[in-house]
Write a protein that holds these residues in place. Structure first.
Motif, PDB file in Angstrom:
ATOM      1  N   VAL A  94      -6.912   1.321   5.384  1.00 53.54           N
ATOM      2  CA  VAL A  94      -7.220   2.395   5.781  1.00 53.54           C
ATOM      3  C   VAL A  94      -5.927   3.607   5.623  1.00 53.54           C
ATOM      4  O   VAL A  94      -4.928   3.060   6.452  1.00 53.54           O
ATOM      5  CB  VAL A  94      -7.736   3.074   7.552  1.00 53.54           C
ATOM      6  CG1 VAL A  94      -8.183   4.402   6.875  1.00 53.54           C
ATOM      7  CG2 VAL A  94      -9.154   1.977   8.198  1.00 53.54           C
ATOM      8  N   THR A  95      -6.084   4.548   4.614  1.00 50.45           N
ATOM      9  CA  THR A  95      -5.715   5.602   4.374  1.00 50.45           C
ATOM     10  C   THR A  95      -5.773   6.969   4.727  1.00 50.45           C
ATOM     11  O   THR A  95      -6.708   7.072   4.692  1.00 50.45           O
ATOM     12  CB  THR A  95      -5.423   5.656   2.842  1.00 50.45           C
ATOM     13  OG1 THR A  95      -4.919   4.151   2.597  1.00 50.45           O
ATOM     14  CG2 THR A  95      -4.286   6.087   2.577  1.00 50.45           C
ATOM     15  N   LEU A  96      -5.229   7.460   5.953  1.00 45.72           N
ATOM     16  CA  LEU A  96      -5.092   8.560   6.126  1.00 45.72           C
ATOM     17  C   LEU A  96      -4.813   9.671   4.662  1.00 45.72           C
ATOM     18  O   LEU A  96      -3.560   9.207   4.487  1.00 45.72           O
ATOM     19  CB  LEU A  96      -4.045   9.023   7.156  1.00 45.72           C
ATOM     20  CG  LEU A  96      -4.259   8.017   8.405  1.00 45.72           C
ATOM     21  CD1 LEU A  96      -3.701   8.436   9.938  1.00 45.72           C
ATOM     22  CD2 LEU A  96      -6.126   8.164   9.121  1.00 45.72           C
TER      23      LEU A  96
ATOM     24  N   SER B  36      -3.685  12.867   5.192  1.00 45.92           N
ATOM     25  CA  SER B  36      -2.376  12.946   5.657  1.00 45.92           C
ATOM     26  C   SER B  36      -0.801  11.931   4.601  1.00 45.92           C
ATOM     27  O   SER B  36      -0.070  12.597   4.750  1.00 45.92           O
ATOM     28  CB  SER B  36      -2.090  13.787   7.479  1.00 45.92           C
ATOM     29  OG  SER B  36      -2.162  12.169   7.686  1.00 45.92           O
ATOM     30  N   ASP B  37      -0.632  10.777   5.129  1.00 49.58           N
ATOM     31  CA  ASP B  37      -0.476  10.341   3.970  1.00 49.58           C
ATOM     32  C   ASP B  37      -0.119  10.001   2.472  1.00 49.58           C
ATOM     33  O   ASP B  37       1.257   9.902   2.247  1.00 49.58           O
ATOM     34  CB  ASP B  37      -0.420   8.756   5.214  1.00 49.58           C
ATOM     35  CG  ASP B  37      -0.717   8.603   5.917  1.00 49.58           C
ATOM     36  OD1 ASP B  37       0.042   9.278   6.769  1.00 49.58           O
ATOM     37  OD2 ASP B  37      -0.902   7.105   6.901  1.00 49.58           O
ATOM     38  N   VAL B  38      -1.036  10.293   2.138  1.00 50.63           N
ATOM     39  CA  VAL B  38      -1.088  10.653   0.542  1.00 50.63           C
ATOM     40  C   VAL B  38      -1.651  12.040   0.051  1.00 50.63           C
ATOM     41  O   VAL B  38      -1.933  11.830  -0.787  1.00 50.63           O
ATOM     42  CB  VAL B  38      -1.830   9.041   0.629  1.00 50.63           C
ATOM     43  CG1 VAL B  38      -1.682   8.240   1.083  1.00 50.63           C
ATOM     44  CG2 VAL B  38      -3.519   9.534   0.743  1.00 50.63           C
TER      45      VAL B  38
ATOM     46  N   GLU C   2       0.050  13.040  -3.162  1.00 54.41           N
ATOM     47  CA  GLU C   2      -0.598  12.710  -4.233  1.00 54.41           C
ATOM     48  C   GLU C   2      -1.469  12.689  -5.276  1.00 54.41           C
ATOM     49  O   GLU C   2      -1.454  12.627  -5.877  1.00 54.41           O
ATOM     50  CB  GLU C   2      -0.424  10.753  -3.979  1.00 54.41           C
ATOM     51  CG  GLU C   2       1.152  10.041  -3.504  1.00 54.41           C
ATOM     52  CD  GLU C   2       1.824  10.119  -2.654  1.00 54.41           C
ATOM     53  OE1 GLU C   2       1.056  10.931  -1.464  1.00 54.41           O
ATOM     54  OE2 GLU C   2       2.996   9.133  -2.039  1.00 54.41           O
TER      55      GLU C   2
ATOM     56  N   ARG D 127       5.490   6.787  -6.637  1.00 59.69           N
ATOM     57  CA  ARG D 127       4.811   6.288  -5.744  1.00 59.69           C
ATOM     58  C   ARG D 127       3.325   6.067  -6.669  1.00 59.69           C
ATOM     59  O   ARG D 127       2.450   5.555  -6.923  1.00 59.69           O
ATOM     60  CB  ARG D 127       4.363   7.204  -4.239  1.00 59.69           C
ATOM     61  CG  ARG D 127       5.235   7.008  -3.841  1.00 59.69           C
ATOM     62  CD  ARG D 127       4.199   7.672  -2.028  1.00 59.69           C
ATOM     63  NE  ARG D 127       4.511   8.709  -1.878  1.00 59.69           N
ATOM     64  CZ  ARG D 127       5.519   9.971  -1.495  1.00 59.69           C
ATOM     65  NH1 ARG D 127       6.679   9.072  -1.470  1.00 59.69           N
ATOM     66  NH2 ARG D 127       5.386  11.139  -1.458  1.00 59.69           N
TER      67      ARG D 127
ATOM     68  N   LEU E 198       0.533   3.154  -8.628  1.00 57.67           N
ATOM     69  CA  LEU E 198      -0.458   3.452  -8.248  1.00 57.67           C
ATOM     70  C   LEU E 198      -0.828   2.844  -9.833  1.00 57.67           C
ATOM     71  O   LEU E 198      -2.404   2.620 -10.017  1.00 57.67           O
ATOM     72  CB  LEU E 198      -1.040   4.413  -8.554  1.00 57.67           C
ATOM     73  CG  LEU E 198      -0.923   5.041  -6.790  1.00 57.67           C
ATOM     74  CD1 LEU E 198      -1.219   6.757  -6.688  1.00 57.67           C
ATOM     75  CD2 LEU E 198      -1.632   4.258  -5.558  1.00 57.67           C
TER      76      LEU E 198
END
Length: 103
Positions: free
Chosen positions: A1-3, A5-7, A10, A95, A99
């Motif tokens: 799971v990715t929030l 707010s963390d990305v 990007e 980053r 990807l």
């Protein structure tokens, strides 16, 4: 799971192809000049992950602190500016590069 707010940064950059390609051109291409093997990329990733502490990054990379400091100076020389003036841009460029599909 990715929030989100963390990305968020990007995600915003990925919506703008010109911005994403500009970050690559300005910050990653100079690192890879003269057949760069990814050493500078890896050093920067470790350096940033360690809060810009050369000793900690050296430990992660299994090299001497002076080696990390020399590599950072090489990065700054290739960029033509201190890393401290473009840290965020460099981190985002690295980053985004992670990807990309492997070629």
């Amino acid at each position: 799971v990715t929030l989100f707010s963390d990305v968020a940064l990007e995600a915003a950059v990925l919506r703008d192809e010109l911005m994403a390609s500009s970050l690559e051109e300005l910050y990653l291409v100079p690192l890879r000049r003269n057949g760069g093997d990814g050493t500078l990329d890896d050093t920067l990733r470790a350096y940033f992950a360690c809060g810009c502490r050369a000793s900690s990054a050296a430990s992660v990379l299994g090299v001497n602190r002076r080696t990390v400091e020399r590599r950072i100076r090489t990065v700054e020389s290739r960029l033509g500016r201190p890393l401290s003036t473009c840290r965020t841009e460099m981190e985002v460029a690295l980053r985004l590069d992670e990807l990309k599909p492997a070629s």
